[in-house]
Design a protein around this motif. Sequence first.
Motif, PDB file in Angstrom:
ATOM      1  N   CYS A  78       8.359 -32.860  26.215  1.00 53.57           N
ATOM      2  CA  CYS A  78       7.912 -34.257  26.269  1.00 53.57           C
ATOM      3  C   CYS A  78       6.400 -34.401  26.249  1.00 53.57           C
ATOM      4  O   CYS A  78       5.880 -35.512  26.114  1.00 53.57           O
ATOM      5  CB  CYS A  78       8.471 -34.946  27.510  1.00 53.57           C
ATOM      6  N   GLY A  79       5.666 -33.285  26.400  1.00 47.15           N
ATOM      7  CA  GLY A  79       4.218 -33.359  26.431  1.00 47.15           C
ATOM      8  C   GLY A  79       3.652 -33.810  27.756  1.00 47.15           C
ATOM      9  O   GLY A  79       2.462 -34.105  27.856  1.00 47.15           O
ATOM     10  N   GLY A  80       4.489 -33.862  28.792  1.00 42.73           N
ATOM     11  CA  GLY A  80       4.030 -34.298  30.099  1.00 42.73           C
ATOM     12  C   GLY A  80       3.220 -33.232  30.814  1.00 42.73           C
ATOM     13  O   GLY A  80       3.368 -32.037  30.554  1.00 42.73           O
ATOM     14  N   GLY A 146       0.124 -35.571  28.359  1.00 43.54           N
ATOM     15  CA  GLY A 146      -1.038 -34.778  27.997  1.00 43.54           C
ATOM     16  C   GLY A 146      -1.750 -35.332  26.784  1.00 43.54           C
ATOM     17  O   GLY A 146      -1.247 -36.222  26.081  1.00 43.54           O
ATOM     18  N   SER A 147      -2.910 -34.778  26.485  1.00 43.92           N
ATOM     19  CA  SER A 147      -3.737 -35.297  25.394  1.00 43.92           C
ATOM     20  C   SER A 147      -3.194 -34.944  24.016  1.00 43.92           C
ATOM     21  O   SER A 147      -3.696 -35.441  23.014  1.00 43.92           O
ATOM     22  CB  SER A 147      -5.164 -34.764  25.529  1.00 43.92           C
ATOM     23  N   GLY A 148      -2.171 -34.089  23.957  1.00 46.27           N
ATOM     24  CA  GLY A 148      -1.581 -33.749  22.659  1.00 46.27           C
ATOM     25  C   GLY A 148      -0.541 -34.750  22.183  1.00 46.27           C
ATOM     26  O   GLY A 148      -0.123 -34.708  21.029  1.00 46.27           O
ATOM     27  N   VAL A 149      -0.101 -35.661  23.070  1.00 46.84           N
ATOM     28  CA  VAL A 149       0.818 -36.725  22.667  1.00 46.84           C
ATOM     29  C   VAL A 149      -0.016 -37.843  22.042  1.00 46.84           C
ATOM     30  O   VAL A 149      -0.900 -38.401  22.682  1.00 46.84           O
ATOM     31  CB  VAL A 149       1.633 -37.264  23.858  1.00 46.84           C
ATOM     32  N   ASP A 150       0.254 -38.141  20.791  1.00 47.67           N
ATOM     33  CA  ASP A 150      -0.542 -39.117  20.037  1.00 47.67           C
ATOM     34  C   ASP A 150       0.011 -40.514  20.297  1.00 47.67           C
ATOM     35  O   ASP A 150       0.769 -41.072  19.491  1.00 47.67           O
ATOM     36  CB  ASP A 150      -0.508 -38.780  18.548  1.00 47.67           C
ATOM     37  N   LEU A 151      -0.347 -41.073  21.431  1.00 46.04           N
ATOM     38  CA  LEU A 151       0.177 -42.378  21.835  1.00 46.04           C
ATOM     39  C   LEU A 151      -0.416 -43.494  20.990  1.00 46.04           C
ATOM     40  O   LEU A 151      -1.581 -43.413  20.569  1.00 46.04           O
ATOM     41  CB  LEU A 151      -0.135 -42.633  23.311  1.00 46.04           C
ATOM     42  N   PRO A 152       0.354 -44.550  20.734  1.00 49.61           N
ATOM     43  CA  PRO A 152      -0.171 -45.655  19.915  1.00 49.61           C
ATOM     44  C   PRO A 152      -1.319 -46.362  20.620  1.00 49.61           C
ATOM     45  O   PRO A 152      -1.334 -46.490  21.853  1.00 49.61           O
ATOM     46  CB  PRO A 152       1.042 -46.571  19.749  1.00 49.61           C
ATOM     47  N   GLU A 153      -2.279 -46.821  19.847  1.00 50.94           N
ATOM     48  CA  GLU A 153      -3.449 -47.497  20.406  1.00 50.94           C
ATOM     49  C   GLU A 153      -3.205 -48.995  20.594  1.00 50.94           C
ATOM     50  O   GLU A 153      -3.377 -49.529  21.683  1.00 50.94           O
ATOM     51  CB  GLU A 153      -4.659 -47.286  19.493  1.00 50.94           C
ATOM     52  N   ASP A 154      -2.820 -49.672  19.512  1.00 48.48           N
ATOM     53  CA  ASP A 154      -2.775 -51.137  19.527  1.00 48.48           C
ATOM     54  C   ASP A 154      -1.512 -51.697  20.168  1.00 48.48           C
ATOM     55  O   ASP A 154      -1.544 -52.744  20.813  1.00 48.48           O
ATOM     56  CB  ASP A 154      -2.920 -51.683  18.098  1.00 48.48           C
ATOM     57  N   MET A 260       7.952 -41.858  19.850  1.00 59.78           N
ATOM     58  CA  MET A 260       6.646 -41.833  20.480  1.00 59.78           C
ATOM     59  C   MET A 260       6.294 -40.433  20.967  1.00 59.78           C
ATOM     60  O   MET A 260       5.176 -39.953  20.766  1.00 59.78           O
ATOM     61  CB  MET A 260       6.595 -42.815  21.654  1.00 59.78           C
ATOM     62  N   LEU A 261       7.253 -39.755  21.594  1.00 55.81           N
ATOM     63  CA  LEU A 261       6.970 -38.420  22.112  1.00 55.81           C
ATOM     64  C   LEU A 261       6.907 -37.377  21.009  1.00 55.81           C
ATOM     65  O   LEU A 261       6.356 -36.290  21.209  1.00 55.81           O
ATOM     66  CB  LEU A 261       8.034 -38.021  23.142  1.00 55.81           C
ATOM     67  N   GLY A 262       7.454 -37.707  19.843  1.00 60.07           N
ATOM     68  CA  GLY A 262       7.436 -36.764  18.725  1.00 60.07           C
ATOM     69  C   GLY A 262       6.121 -36.743  17.968  1.00 60.07           C
ATOM     70  O   GLY A 262       5.863 -35.814  17.189  1.00 60.07           O
ATOM     71  N   LYS A 263       5.278 -37.738  18.173  1.00 62.78           N
ATOM     72  CA  LYS A 263       3.981 -37.776  17.487  1.00 62.78           C
ATOM     73  C   LYS A 263       2.979 -36.944  18.279  1.00 62.78           C
ATOM     74  O   LYS A 263       2.606 -37.299  19.383  1.00 62.78           O
ATOM     75  CB  LYS A 263       3.495 -39.219  17.336  1.00 62.78           C
ATOM     76  N   ARG A 264       2.560 -35.844  17.703  1.00 63.23           N
ATOM     77  CA  ARG A 264       1.651 -34.937  18.396  1.00 63.23           C
ATOM     78  C   ARG A 264       0.367 -34.746  17.591  1.00 63.23           C
ATOM     79  O   ARG A 264       0.332 -34.983  16.385  1.00 63.23           O
ATOM     80  CB  ARG A 264       2.319 -33.581  18.632  1.00 63.23           C
TER      81      ARG A 264
END
Length: 469
Positions: A78-80, A146-154, A260-264
């Motif tokens: 999960c990138g947690g 973590g910082s490797g999960v590419d979370l959406p900005e907008d 969301m969790l799949g975008k790294r």
Amino acid sequence: MSDARSLLDLLRQSVSADIAGEIERLIATAPDRKLNRINALAFAAERGLDEEQVIGGFLHAARLGLFEFSWNVLCPGCGGVLDAGASLKHVRSEVYTCALCAAGYEPSLDELVEVTFTISPNVRRIEAHHPHQLPPSEYFRQIYWGSGVDLPEDDYEATVDEFIVEALELPAGEKAVMSLQIAESFLIVFEPVTHAAQFIEVRGAPTRDRQMLSLVFDRAHRHNETLAMRPGALRIAFENHADVRTLPSVCIANDALHHMLGKRRPFLTAKRVLSNQTFRDIYHTDTLEIDQRLKIGSLTFLFTDLRGSTELYERVGDLVAFDLVRAHFRLLSEIVASETGAVVKTIGDAVMASFPAPDRAIAAAIRMRDAMRGLNRERGKEDMILKIGIHEGPCIAVNLNERQDYFGQTVNIASRVQHLAASNEIFTTDAVLGDPRANDLLAELGLKPLRQDVGLRGISRDIGVFAIQ
């Protein structure tokens, strides 16, 4: 910013003006969340800057007190962030368990430990300096992932609303009840502070009976057994036995969550930091305890030695030979650092260096050989002859003799391979040439390695070794 100006002036003495300028702009203008757990590689990519220079810039900035280090143990699923600390000294568990993914992981420094940078509270105060005051969605964004999960900005909030059904803030020692209607789905009741999770598979015919569930958060029980429930009313009673606020959230394991969790995105790994020359120069042994042993799944080692150095001292005298050896060390160290590597130690006239990837070690070796040839041409003599060996594989990072060092069979093989090399030869192993980028580099340079299977002292099996002449 007034307290930071003098520190930024000092930073400009160590890093390029463009790196220092971008860091200053970040401190002055970025929103709070952008100053928490900064991903140095993403910072470089967004601004079109050189990664190594940016890493060096943040390392110097952290040493000056502009930023604070965080070494975070990650869940690859999960990138947690499963654990975090100011150094690797806190990484003590043999296995870290992610309750959200219901899986355990042995921490390695390759992809399971990241290094991030957070603005110092002495420079600028941000919300994340008080994580237990963050709203639930921001706690997930700024603290849990973590910082490797590419979370959406907008549209981060809107995305989170697609999979979080209900969430609440539960102060330490308090109780609360959550009532909701559940449809057929797979639900996860997750609490990101204590890392507790309860899985619920909702299936079958709807029921009119009120279904009950009680959960206690105390940092000990992870609740990761899957319960079967039916669509209908559900009443969850929460008790917070932890000493801090908890944030129980009911999530649907749907496409929105998985997407969301799949975008790294790439992030700065502990392995890369430990193989960074700037880090080794300014932090020395600050990161590891003397009795710590941390695994690295893959690291590339390069050993060099000067052929006939004893005869060189005899022929030209101690003083001249010493100056020549020092000049050769400077050349090699500069090349190692420029190829994203670090000099681990020097042993007599030999160098041991580490690289995060095989192709960078190959590139460094070729440049070293060319540099030594150039040094010989300048002197009009051919007595500075370099022998180079390279091998890649797993190892352990340790703190020994007041330096961060590496041990394991990979190190032994790399050293043995170097001894096989003759004048101006580079010997490498099939493990190194199994890397596609290393092969591509050799093809670009028109070099065709010659293979031979050899037996090495202390190694039970034959090793595939390639000569790059």
